[in-house]
Design an enzyme around this catalytic site. Structure first.
Site, PDB file in Angstrom:
ATOM      1  N   VAL A 120       0.817  -1.135  -0.143  1.00  0.00           N
ATOM      2  CA  VAL A 120       0.014  -0.004  -0.027  1.00  0.00           C
ATOM      3  C   VAL A 120       0.789   1.044   0.014  1.00  0.00           C
ATOM      4  CG1 VAL A 120      -1.641   1.208   1.199  1.00  0.00           C
ATOM      5  CG2 VAL A 120      -1.769  -1.013   1.460  1.00  0.00           C
ATOM      6  N   HIS A 121       0.872   2.126  -1.035  1.00  0.00           N
ATOM      7  CA  HIS A 121       1.507   3.346  -1.197  1.00  0.00           C
ATOM      8  C   HIS A 121       1.050   4.732  -1.714  1.00  0.00           C
ATOM      9  CE1 HIS A 121       2.173   2.008  -5.216  1.00  0.00           C
ATOM     10  NE2 HIS A 121       2.607   3.380  -5.421  1.00  0.00           N
ATOM     11  N   ARG A 122      -0.078   4.699  -2.267  1.00  0.00           N
ATOM     12  CA  ARG A 122      -0.976   5.374  -2.793  1.00  0.00           C
ATOM     13  C   ARG A 122      -1.121   6.581  -2.067  1.00  0.00           C
ATOM     14  NH1 ARG A 122      -0.308   5.140  -7.763  1.00  0.00           N
ATOM     15  NH2 ARG A 122       0.089   3.268  -8.201  1.00  0.00           N
ATOM     16  N   ASP A 132      -2.530  -1.645  -3.502  1.00  0.00           N
ATOM     17  CA  ASP A 132      -3.014  -0.438  -4.277  1.00  0.00           C
ATOM     18  C   ASP A 132      -1.957  -0.164  -5.468  1.00  0.00           C
ATOM     19  OD1 ASP A 132      -0.985   0.740  -2.990  1.00  0.00           O
ATOM     20  OD2 ASP A 132      -2.297   2.175  -1.846  1.00  0.00           O
TER      21      ASP A 132
END
Ligand code: UD1
Ligand code: UDP
Length: 364
Positions: free
Chosen positions: A209-211, A285
């Protein structure tokens, strides 16, 4: 008529660009093409950058602009200025950019204003969500490119609907297929990540998850972490999260805790491919991870409200879950009970070769 061989500038800046450009770089190397790599330095930590050059045995970039981190304008602006200087000196016939990062927009814009041809690898993807910096980068880059390398017929149709001329669009598949096929066997042989992390096949969840829409928003990030903690409890298996530096920073800033989630550093590609292939379900994501799980035939739950990779949903390898804990748990259960079609819509693993062939043929 050109009086010299085709000269290609390959622009990269972040982890996914290095990985997805690697088949094109390998193809240029194999053909002894006149080419060079221009790295903006948008990513610079060893495990987000150099590790991929080493592991994939890619030539060192001829230039690294050390653009680093910053606001959207700072990062894009620094890259634009630096790329222009290199292009003025090197005078390539074509500049290749890949994907949707700030590096991509800067590369395409600098080149087109110097009347150098631009090839956009992975053209025609749309989330239709203009709050994402990537969506703005995609739209602008497609519209200033001379060659739009669309991964699928669906992305070609998107470009045609936006008025892009048919003769600029080439359906080539996505170079991520080449990268997976070229590296999967090596990953099996060389990576021992499951052993190192004490994991068993199909007995762990893998997460990335990094957005910004998720990790820069405390409520959404908290929702995701709660959903992951519920999964760990319900299935009683580890949740492994190789955490992107942006997410690590935001977790600290918001004072969020990741109890019962196994946070590990970002992994190299061989290790990560192994983790993806053997996970019970992958939750993400990331754009590239949605594609890779589809290619590997492993179930994916996307922690977003939209995707620019609808093909993965259509073939049933992926589902959109958003960020509410119950929705995440329900999506995982649904994917575990679902029959999957198992087809890969992103091509035959020859995209790198096709792209270089097209450039050779068209730029004469
Ligand atoms: C960028 C791309 C995104 C892509 C992602 C791939 C844009 C707008 N975003 O997002 O589309 O999915 O790369 O991973 O281009 N940092 C480090 N070391 C690094 C790089 C970043 O510590 O090597 C940290 C810095 O604190 C930085 C933050 O991560 O501020 C965000 O980096 P940035 O390049 O701005 O965006 P990404 O979130 O990585
Ligand atoms: N990846 C990796 N190590 C990790 C996480 C991801 O090598 O710890 C690879 C993954 O296999 C994929 C790419 O990084 O090829 C995806 O990059 P990212 O999620 O950063 O960006 P996005 O695809 O969302 O733009």
């Amino acid at each position: 008529m050109k009086d010299h061989t085709l000269r290609i500038a390959i622009v990269v800046g972040t982890r996914p660009e290095i990985i997805k450009m690697s088949p094109i770089i390998r193809e240029c190397k194999r053909r002894k093409q006149d080419y060079f790599i221009l790295h903006t330095g948008q990513h610079y930590s060893y495990n987000m950058d150099q590790v991929f050059f080493e592991q994939l045995e890619l030539p060192k970039p001829k230039y690294n602009l050390d653009v680093g981190s910053g606001t959207q304008a700072e990062q894009t602006g620094r890259a634009l200025i630096g790329i222009e200087q290199v292009l003025l000196k090197e005078k390539p016939d074509v500049v290749l950019v890949e994907g949707d990062t700030n590096t991509v927009l800067a590369g395409a814009l600098a080149a087109t204003k110097l009347h150098i041809k631009v090839g956009h690898v992975e053209a025609g993807l749309r989330s239709y969500d203009r709050t994402m910096p990537e969506e703005i980068n995609r739209v602008l880059t497609d519209h200033i490119s001379d060659f739009c390398f669309a991964p699928t017929e669906q992305s070609r149709q998107t470009l045609l609907r936006e008025g892009i001329e048919e003769n600029k669009i080439f359906v080539t598949g996505n170079t991520i297929v080449d990268a997976v096929y070229q590296n999967l066997e090596l990953a099996r042989k060389k990576a021992n990540i499951l052993e190192r992390l004490g994991l068993k096949e199909k007995e762990y969840f893998l997460v990335t998850v990094h957005r910004p829409e998720n990790v820069d928003n405390k409520d959404r990030f908290q929702g995701i972490l709660s959903g992951l903690q519920q999964l760990e409890k319900e299935y009683n298996i580890p949740v492994v999260y190789p955490i992107h530096p942006r997410s690590r920073k935001k977790m600290d800033e918001f004072g969020l805790f990741a109890d019962n989630i196994n946070l590990v550093d970002p992994q190299d590609l061989f290790g990560f491919l192994q983790l993806e292939q053997n996970a019970k379900v992958v939750l993400t994501d990331s754009g590239g991870v949605q594609e890779e799980t589809c290619i590997l035939g492993n179930p994916c739950v996307t922690l977003r409200d939209n995707t620019e990779r609808p093909e993965t949903i259509d073939v049933g390898s992926n589902v959109l879950a958003g960020t509410h804990p119950e929705d995440i748990v329900n999506a995982v259960s649904m994917m575990l009970h679902k029959e999957r079609e198992g087809s890969n819509p992103f091509g035959d693993g020859q995209s790198g070769k096709k792209i270089v062939d097209i450039l050779e043929k068209e730029i004469t």
